[in-house]
Design a protein around this motif. Structure first.
Motif, PDB file in Angstrom:
ATOM      1  N   GLU A   1       0.826  -1.212   0.000  1.00  0.00           N
ATOM      2  CA  GLU A   1       0.000   0.000   0.000  1.00  0.00           C
ATOM      3  C   GLU A   1       0.861   1.263   0.000  1.00  0.00           C
ATOM      4  O   GLU A   1       0.514   2.274  -0.612  1.00  0.00           O
ATOM      5  CB  GLU A   1      -0.925   0.002   1.221  1.00  0.00           C
ATOM      6  CG  GLU A   1      -2.079  -0.973   1.137  1.00  0.00           C
ATOM      7  CD  GLU A   1      -3.100  -0.568   0.082  1.00  0.00           C
ATOM      8  OE1 GLU A   1      -3.214   0.635  -0.209  1.00  0.00           O
ATOM      9  OE2 GLU A   1      -3.763  -1.467  -0.468  1.00  0.00           O
ATOM     10  N   VAL A   2       1.991   1.231   0.756  1.00  0.00           N
ATOM     11  CA  VAL A   2       2.840   2.428   0.859  1.00  0.00           C
ATOM     12  C   VAL A   2       3.963   2.413  -0.168  1.00  0.00           C
ATOM     13  O   VAL A   2       4.782   3.341  -0.209  1.00  0.00           O
ATOM     14  CB  VAL A   2       3.444   2.558   2.275  1.00  0.00           C
ATOM     15  CG1 VAL A   2       2.338   2.679   3.302  1.00  0.00           C
ATOM     16  CG2 VAL A   2       4.350   1.371   2.611  1.00  0.00           C
ATOM     17  N   GLY A   3       4.014   1.374  -1.004  1.00  0.00           N
ATOM     18  CA  GLY A   3       5.041   1.314  -2.045  1.00  0.00           C
ATOM     19  C   GLY A   3       6.443   1.148  -1.502  1.00  0.00           C
ATOM     20  O   GLY A   3       7.413   1.642  -2.098  1.00  0.00           O
ATOM     21  N   PHE A   4       6.566   0.466  -0.362  1.00  0.00           N
ATOM     22  CA  PHE A   4       7.880   0.284   0.272  1.00  0.00           C
ATOM     23  C   PHE A   4       8.577  -0.923  -0.340  1.00  0.00           C
ATOM     24  O   PHE A   4       8.100  -2.049  -0.216  1.00  0.00           O
ATOM     25  CB  PHE A   4       7.695   0.069   1.777  1.00  0.00           C
ATOM     26  CG  PHE A   4       8.990   0.023   2.535  1.00  0.00           C
ATOM     27  CD1 PHE A   4       9.480   1.160   3.147  1.00  0.00           C
ATOM     28  CD2 PHE A   4       9.715  -1.156   2.636  1.00  0.00           C
ATOM     29  CE1 PHE A   4      10.667   1.124   3.843  1.00  0.00           C
ATOM     30  CE2 PHE A   4      10.906  -1.194   3.330  1.00  0.00           C
ATOM     31  CZ  PHE A   4      11.388  -0.062   3.936  1.00  0.00           C
ATOM     32  N   THR A   5       9.716  -0.644  -0.993  1.00  0.00           N
ATOM     33  CA  THR A   5      10.498  -1.739  -1.565  1.00  0.00           C
ATOM     34  C   THR A   5      11.986  -1.484  -1.326  1.00  0.00           C
ATOM     35  O   THR A   5      12.407  -0.328  -1.132  1.00  0.00           O
ATOM     36  CB  THR A   5      10.271  -1.853  -3.088  1.00  0.00           C
ATOM     37  OG1 THR A   5      10.726  -0.639  -3.716  1.00  0.00           O
ATOM     38  CG2 THR A   5       8.802  -2.084  -3.429  1.00  0.00           C
ATOM     39  N   ILE A   6      12.761  -2.538  -1.320  1.00  0.00           N
ATOM     40  CA  ILE A   6      14.209  -2.399  -1.193  1.00  0.00           C
ATOM     41  C   ILE A   6      14.764  -1.653  -2.407  1.00  0.00           C
ATOM     42  O   ILE A   6      15.727  -0.886  -2.307  1.00  0.00           O
ATOM     43  CB  ILE A   6      14.865  -3.791  -1.078  1.00  0.00           C
ATOM     44  CG1 ILE A   6      14.338  -4.515   0.177  1.00  0.00           C
ATOM     45  CG2 ILE A   6      16.375  -3.664  -0.993  1.00  0.00           C
ATOM     46  CD1 ILE A   6      14.640  -3.809   1.469  1.00  0.00           C
ATOM     47  N   GLY A   7      14.128  -1.857  -3.562  1.00  0.00           N
ATOM     48  CA  GLY A   7      14.569  -1.180  -4.775  1.00  0.00           C
ATOM     49  C   GLY A   7      14.534   0.333  -4.637  1.00  0.00           C
ATOM     50  O   GLY A   7      15.414   1.044  -5.143  1.00  0.00           O
ATOM     51  N   GLU A   8      13.495   0.851  -3.935  1.00  0.00           N
ATOM     52  CA  GLU A   8      13.391   2.293  -3.737  1.00  0.00           C
ATOM     53  C   GLU A   8      14.547   2.808  -2.887  1.00  0.00           C
ATOM     54  O   GLU A   8      15.109   3.872  -3.150  1.00  0.00           O
ATOM     55  CB  GLU A   8      12.057   2.622  -3.057  1.00  0.00           C
ATOM     56  CG  GLU A   8      10.857   2.507  -3.975  1.00  0.00           C
ATOM     57  CD  GLU A   8      10.844   3.603  -5.033  1.00  0.00           C
ATOM     58  OE1 GLU A   8      10.888   4.779  -4.676  1.00  0.00           O
ATOM     59  OE2 GLU A   8      10.820   3.249  -6.233  1.00  0.00           O
ATOM     60  N   ILE A   9      14.889   2.019  -1.848  1.00  0.00           N
ATOM     61  CA  ILE A   9      16.012   2.430  -0.986  1.00  0.00           C
ATOM     62  C   ILE A   9      17.304   2.446  -1.786  1.00  0.00           C
ATOM     63  O   ILE A   9      18.094   3.397  -1.700  1.00  0.00           O
ATOM     64  CB  ILE A   9      16.131   1.468   0.217  1.00  0.00           C
ATOM     65  CG1 ILE A   9      14.878   1.583   1.095  1.00  0.00           C
ATOM     66  CG2 ILE A   9      17.378   1.778   1.016  1.00  0.00           C
ATOM     67  CD1 ILE A   9      14.868   0.640   2.258  1.00  0.00           C
ATOM     68  N   VAL A  10      17.549   1.424  -2.581  1.00  0.00           N
ATOM     69  CA  VAL A  10      18.771   1.353  -3.399  1.00  0.00           C
ATOM     70  C   VAL A  10      18.800   2.499  -4.404  1.00  0.00           C
ATOM     71  O   VAL A  10      19.844   3.130  -4.619  1.00  0.00           O
ATOM     72  CB  VAL A  10      18.841  -0.012  -4.116  1.00  0.00           C
ATOM     73  CG1 VAL A  10      20.022  -0.029  -5.094  1.00  0.00           C
ATOM     74  CG2 VAL A  10      18.965  -1.143  -3.102  1.00  0.00           C
ATOM     75  N   ARG A  11      17.643   2.796  -4.969  1.00  0.00           N
ATOM     76  CA  ARG A  11      17.563   3.841  -6.001  1.00  0.00           C
ATOM     77  C   ARG A  11      17.923   5.223  -5.453  1.00  0.00           C
ATOM     78  O   ARG A  11      18.628   6.005  -6.097  1.00  0.00           O
ATOM     79  CB  ARG A  11      16.145   3.855  -6.565  1.00  0.00           C
ATOM     80  CG  ARG A  11      15.908   4.902  -7.633  1.00  0.00           C
ATOM     81  CD  ARG A  11      14.448   4.860  -8.070  1.00  0.00           C
ATOM     82  NE  ARG A  11      14.136   5.948  -8.977  1.00  0.00           N
ATOM     83  CZ  ARG A  11      12.910   6.252  -9.378  1.00  0.00           C
ATOM     84  NH1 ARG A  11      11.881   5.533  -8.925  1.00  0.00           N
ATOM     85  NH2 ARG A  11      12.692   7.254 -10.197  1.00  0.00           N
ATOM     86  N   TYR A  12      17.414   5.531  -4.250  1.00  0.00           N
ATOM     87  CA  TYR A  12      17.620   6.871  -3.703  1.00  0.00           C
ATOM     88  C   TYR A  12      18.762   6.953  -2.692  1.00  0.00           C
ATOM     89  O   TYR A  12      18.977   8.010  -2.097  1.00  0.00           O
ATOM     90  CB  TYR A  12      16.330   7.367  -3.045  1.00  0.00           C
ATOM     91  CG  TYR A  12      15.233   7.668  -4.048  1.00  0.00           C
ATOM     92  CD1 TYR A  12      15.295   8.819  -4.835  1.00  0.00           C
ATOM     93  CD2 TYR A  12      14.167   6.799  -4.224  1.00  0.00           C
ATOM     94  CE1 TYR A  12      14.310   9.098  -5.762  1.00  0.00           C
ATOM     95  CE2 TYR A  12      13.177   7.067  -5.155  1.00  0.00           C
ATOM     96  CZ  TYR A  12      13.242   8.213  -5.917  1.00  0.00           C
ATOM     97  OH  TYR A  12      12.265   8.488  -6.851  1.00  0.00           O
TER      98      TYR A  12
END
Length: 328
Positions: free
Chosen positions: A60-71
């Motif tokens: 629901e909140v769009g929390f992914t490890i990919g987002e952390i790696v990306r930013y």
């Protein structure tokens, strides 16, 4: 499959099912096995449900490890601005001079006074309403079920966060410290009033009966028989709410309510992370100073009862308390 007693009774018998006991001890052993099996099955179901809910929440909140790696590169670059490096005598330090320059240029201490004023004025403005609602909400003053009218009013006020009250009052006063103070005062009536009601429920009957025996009427009984017993706790609770209101005043600035929170909002919009950290340091100093003074005063009022926290504890719990203040 072998069971605990060494006999081979099959899988069902291992879990305590499908076997008839011939002795009381064996029956009790089977009951324990069944209980253990049911508990493990329920625990397994609970873990599966928890995992599904957790996965759903992340989705629901769009929390992914990919987002952390990306930013992550942007985050580390921002950290370098949050804590600008400097070298003193060949030793690397954080450039405190950069913070001080912004504090002076933006006059953050004056902004801190505005934030403190919002918390203080909101507490004082909300106190009379909290006192009236708190007293009338007590069953000792207003008979059941009429006291629930006032308890319901306080519950309604408390159910709406101060931040939302500020949004409601925007048509009345715009996005200004005035609106923020009004919202804090409203929030104080609900939270402080409920604490007053709970405190009144704990007082002793003796002084109340004593005042009544002198022929005192209802208001006189409330003032001299009830409020006289809770004068000190009421002041202590008001100080506690003032402590909370100071943190709420900071969050009010994040919607444009003025003070340090507003400065933090503007600097965030400009991505001036060094200036943001300078503002956060002043917020930290303000909030911890108010909390230490409030806690020491409450401890004194309660006759030396030690409920004060040390500086390091207050510093450690600062982020959590600020986050909680957003929706209080």
């Amino acid at each position: 499959m072998s069971t605990d007693d060494g006999s081979d009774r099959g899988l069902l018998a291992y879990f305590g099912f499908g076997t008839a006991a011939t002795e009381p001890a064996e029956d009790q052993l089977n009951a324990l096995k069944r209980s253990r099996t049911i508990r493990r099955v329920l625990m397994g179901i609970g873990l599966v449900v928890f995992g599904i809910l957790f996965q759903r929440a992340l989705s629901e909140v769009g929390f992914t490890i990919g987002e952390i790696v990306r930013y992550w590169p942007e985050f580390t670059a921002a950290l370098g601005q949050f804590f600008p490096p400097a070298t003193y005598f060949g030793i690397p330090f954080i450039d405190m001079g950069a913070y001080w320059e912004f504090i002076q240029a933006r006059n953050l201490f004056q902004q801190a006074i505005i934030t403190l004023s919002m918390g203080f004025a909101g507490t004082v403005l909300g106190f009379p309403g909290a006192l009236i609602l708190g007293v009338l909400g007590s069953e000792r003053v207003t008979p059941f079920p009429f006291n629930f009218i006032f308890r319901g009013i306080m519950s309604t006020i408390r159910a709406i966060p101060a931040l939302v009250w500020a949004l409601i009052y925007i048509p009345l006063g715009g996005v200004t410290p005035f609106t923020a103070t009004l919202a804090i005062g409203t929030d104080t009536m609900g939270n402080l009033g409920r604490l007053f009601t709970d405190e009144l429920e704990e007082i002793e009957d003796g002084p109340i009966e004593g005042i009544r025996s002198t022929g005192a009427d209802g208001p006189q009984t409330v003032v001299f028989g009830m409020l006289s017993q809770v004068f000190t706790p009421f002041i202590a609770w008001a100080l506690y709410i003032f402590e909370i209101n100071t943190r709420i005043a900071v969050t009010m600035g994040l919607i444009g309510g003025g003070g340090l929170g507003y400065v933090l909002l503007l600097e965030r919009q400009l991505f001036h992370y060094t200036n943001m950290m300078a503002t956060i340091l002043v917020i930290l100093m303000l909030v911890i100073s108010v909390e230490m003074i409030s806690q020491r005063t409450r401890s004194y009022l309660r006759g030396g009862e030690s409920d004060s926290k040390g500086f390091l504890t207050l510093l450690k719990e600062f982020p959590q308390r600020m986050a909680e203040s957003i929706w209080k």
